[in-house]
Design an enzyme around this catalytic site. Structure first.
Site, PDB file in Angstrom:
ATOM      1  N   ASP A  85       0.870  -1.168   0.000  1.00 27.77           N
ATOM      2  CA  ASP A  85       0.000   0.000   0.000  1.00 27.77           C
ATOM      3  C   ASP A  85       0.913   1.226   0.000  1.00 27.77           C
ATOM      4  O   ASP A  85       2.083   1.138   0.398  1.00 27.77           O
ATOM      5  CB  ASP A  85      -0.901  -0.018   1.237  1.00 27.77           C
ATOM      6  CG  ASP A  85      -1.794   1.207   1.317  1.00 27.77           C
ATOM      7  OD1 ASP A  85      -2.450   1.518   0.305  1.00 27.77           O
ATOM      8  OD2 ASP A  85      -1.826   1.853   2.380  1.00 27.77           O
ATOM      9  N   ASP A  96       0.065   5.188   0.833  1.00 27.80           N
ATOM     10  CA  ASP A  96      -0.028   6.189   1.902  1.00 27.80           C
ATOM     11  C   ASP A  96      -0.067   5.498   3.263  1.00 27.80           C
ATOM     12  O   ASP A  96      -0.901   4.636   3.513  1.00 27.80           O
ATOM     13  CB  ASP A  96      -1.282   7.044   1.695  1.00 27.80           C
ATOM     14  CG  ASP A  96      -1.095   8.476   2.193  1.00 27.80           C
ATOM     15  OD1 ASP A  96       0.063   8.933   2.247  1.00 27.80           O
ATOM     16  OD2 ASP A  96      -2.094   9.121   2.528  1.00 27.80           O
ATOM     17  N   ASP A 115      -1.167  -0.751   5.922  1.00 32.44           N
ATOM     18  CA  ASP A 115      -1.399  -0.131   7.233  1.00 32.44           C
ATOM     19  C   ASP A 115      -2.863  -0.163   7.642  1.00 32.44           C
ATOM     20  O   ASP A 115      -3.169   0.143   8.788  1.00 32.44           O
ATOM     21  CB  ASP A 115      -0.904   1.325   7.241  1.00 32.44           C
ATOM     22  CG  ASP A 115      -1.792   2.239   6.405  1.00 32.44           C
ATOM     23  OD1 ASP A 115      -2.173   1.831   5.284  1.00 32.44           O
ATOM     24  OD2 ASP A 115      -2.111   3.340   6.871  1.00 32.44           O
TER      25      ASP A 115
END
Lengths: 319, 319
Positions: free
Chosen positions: B27, B29, B261
């Protein structure tokens, strides 16, 4: 063999309901009128109820008009309706918020009619036209990180707003996340459209659609919803009666009748709060919808079904 | 007594994962960068993985950028990433729709980056800037009954759009209700905001909020959602590998690793499709969130937890 009208209640059942009630609540669109056309018989019924001294309320989830705007519409349609007979979500919200005596201002997503009603109740508002402008949108989402927010917003009210946009959603979302009271005018998913259908019919999103966006973005549910089937509308009707006749107790809910065309708003409103209900076929519910109701949906099941409000008048007792 | 870092996986567990994988999905960001700042160690890890011949993908639900825009961002950050390494929802949607070979046009709620990607794939679009204008909104909701609709819209794609407004919602709602294929870019409820918090922090609504509005207004769920945790992103990564090396079978999913995250998007994506997963603490998940996970949330439970991508590099086997 079932007749095609077997979903309709018997004359005896309707007469029984009509003769025992003192307070009559009518949804508007699909019941009293369709857009700007009166449902035949509606005027006669409302007039006769008033002549007989019954309490009449027009009870609508439409949050775009103030009571004054509804009175003007009723005058145009020659209906015998005054401000004290109107329970619209704009007025209910204004009454609800003003009672809370919150410090600060209310951030409002809504229409001019709603703003008028809130200001009449002395509620300080922000939002409205100031966030209509999309010029500020001409940037990546990252730049919204410094969108201008006030630190005196204690309440967010979301109602129908045809100028709804991302900036309004962002501001409402930020204020609610920071602790402002989260109120919704109603949960109607879409609006009835009376237009003749072109190839692709227009489907008008309702307040419930925008409310859902705010729920997802904040991961919260509203603290209260004003419109049917929720309680604040009922409280407001009681308040109007008490204001008009401070010396009289409003009749018990067993003497109230809710007449509507939507099962999930009108009928559920009546049933949830202990009123009897009549569903008419002049709006968005079709006979098949009534026949399809399972036992699990008891809150959606009206006590009576009639073709239209015209069918109620003959059964109104003179006492 | 538990150490404060007891939520972290052991070096042995991480080494075991890193040494057996061939395909690494990250991922962006909160994992590789936070807005425009690289997470320390991210560049070294990506560089080393590529040197060792591993397949690397950046896999993001952000639908506002095209692959070309992501490559430009990676260049700026000096990351060794090319177009064929990027799996963004704009590209996934473009690939998904172009494969369907639908007649007519796609009504798009989204950004310029999304439009670029769709047009690159030869998809005819409408919407975008033409419905940004709110001048048409200066009227009651009733007047929207004759909003101009096209009769050649076969698909509606809803993605992040900071110019989202009532007219766009109405058009999407009307097209979907008339039978157009309903696609969503992703379901993220809100976006991470890296800004330092003023008194009232800005909370940015995500695509999931707008998608929910369309679901409520149409009373339908999307036929497919492009972003994590859903399947189309995985299919697109496989397609990219197959296009790059038509003679080779992509490795089995047991040799893929998803590093993210967010539990409900990144980790659920990996687990649902049979990949092992690592959750890092540089984004929106805190150690407490991992410790709070019940057995009922097994799809959200990562195989490994690490402070950041920097902790993965030492465990990368040379083979």
């Amino acid at each position: 063999k079932m007749s095609t009208k077997s979903y309709l209640s018997s004359a005896a059942d309707i007469a029984c309901l009509m003769s025992t009630k003192r307070v009559f609540l009518f949804d508007c669109d699909g019941v009293i009128w369709n857009e700007n056309t009166l449902v035949p018989g509606a005027k006669d019924l409302l007039t006769r109820l008033k002549q007989l001294g019954r309490q009449v309320f027009l009870v609508t989830n439409n949050s775009s008009k103030s009571r004054a705007q509804y009175v003007a519409k009723c005058r145009k349609l020659e209906l015998p309706i005054e401000e004290a007979d109107i329970v619209c979500t704009a007025a209910v919200a204004a009454g609800y918020i003003s009672k809370l005596k919150l410090p600060g201002v209310t951030y409002v997503i809504g229409s001019q009619g709603l703003q008028d009603e809130l200001e009449l109740h002395g509620i300080k508002c922000c939002g409205f036209r100031e966030d209509d402008d999309t010029a500020v949108h001409d940037q990546g989402v990252e730049q919204f990180g410094d969108a201008p927010l006030r630190n005196d917003v204690s309440c967010v009210l979301l109602a129908l707003d045809t100028r709804f946009n991302y900036l309004k959603l962002l501001k409402a979302c930020s204020y609610v996340s920071a602790g402002a009271l989260f109120l919704g005018s109603n949960e109607d998913a879409f609006l009835p459209s009376g237009q003749p259908s072109p190839t692709v019919p227009v489907r008008l999103p309702g307040t419930g659609a925008m409310l859902s966006a705010l729920c997802v973005a904040t991961q919260q549910q509203p603290a209260a919803v004003m419109g049917k089937p929720h309680r604040p509308m009922l409280d407001y009707a009681v308040q109007l009666m008490t204001e008009a006749r401070p010396d009289q107790q409003p009749p018990p809910l067993s003497q109230w009748l809710m007449v509507g065309d939507r099962l999930d708003t009108d009928i559920a409103f009546g049933r949830r709060h202990g009123m009897d209900t009549v569903c008419v076929m002049t709006g968005c519910t079709k006979p098949a919808d009534l026949l399809d109701l399972s036992e699990a949906n008891s809150e959606l099941k009206p006590n009576c079904a009639a073709e239209s409000v015209a069918d109620l008048l003959p059964h109104l007792a003179e006492n």
